[in-house]
Scaffold this active site. Sequence first.
Site, PDB file in Angstrom:
ATOM      1  N   THR A   1      -4.902  10.907  -0.782  1.00 15.90           N
ATOM      2  CA  THR A   1      -6.083  10.844   0.073  1.00 15.90           C
ATOM      3  C   THR A   1      -5.797   9.962   1.294  1.00 15.90           C
ATOM      4  OG1 THR A   1      -7.012   8.875  -0.977  1.00 15.90           O
ATOM      5  CG2 THR A   1      -7.539  11.014  -1.989  1.00 15.90           C
TER       6      THR A   1
ATOM      7  N   HIS B   1      -7.097   7.173   1.859  1.00 19.05           N
ATOM      8  CA  HIS B   1      -7.327   5.775   1.495  1.00 19.05           C
ATOM      9  C   HIS B   1      -6.191   4.882   2.018  1.00 19.05           C
ATOM     10  CE1 HIS B   1      -8.875   2.420  -0.842  1.00 19.05           C
ATOM     11  NE2 HIS B   1      -7.660   2.235  -1.333  1.00 19.05           N
TER      12      HIS B   1
ATOM     13  N   VAL C   1       0.872  -1.168   0.000  1.00 18.17           N
ATOM     14  CA  VAL C   1       0.000   0.000   0.000  1.00 18.17           C
ATOM     15  C   VAL C   1       0.916   1.227   0.000  1.00 18.17           C
ATOM     16  CG1 VAL C   1      -1.888   1.196   1.163  1.00 18.17           C
ATOM     17  CG2 VAL C   1      -1.683  -1.297   1.363  1.00 18.17           C
TER      18      VAL C   1
END
Length: 190
Positions: free
Chosen positions: A87, A89, A82
């Site tokens: 953002t 997220h 990741v």
Amino acid sequence: MSVFEGNLRADADACFAIIVSRWNAQITEALVEGARKALLDNGVDEEKIDIIRVPGAWEIPQVARQLSLGSRHDAIITLGCVVRGDTRHYEHVADNCAKALMELALASNLPISNGVLAVETVEDARARAGGVHGNKGEEAAIAAIEMLDLFDQLVDAEAQSDGFLLGFEDDPEGVFDVEKFIASSQELKP
């Protein structure tokens, strides 16, 4: 005094699952190769390694839970990447994936290693997928081997003791009950 430490040699019958995210595939495939190599180098038969691909890191805990309900796998290795974006997220996915994996590991009494990278940049990820910081897939696999052996040692010691070591005194099958453990831990606090 008893000292317990896991060995880095896998039991011949041990079966490992590698759950890997397809998102950021260039990174995650390097992590898979590191994990696979570590398993093979430490005595795991290639036929005892299952690779399960999922869309992204968000789906990893869901599949880990499904596998934990079965009896085929003795340990689960989770791999993903990741990368921080513009953002929030990143935080939602990385933090919740790690939290869910920890909760599942505690509830399932199954070694689950977290090799899901949470990095600032793709360059950070490359450095951890076979670059200057090693291969975190390899490290996750080694952790899984060691924890599986350690669990086996603790269960064996438990069987030879009065049941206090792991809190299994009321459960001869050695199934770890998280709720019971937390409640008993609270009772011990002053």
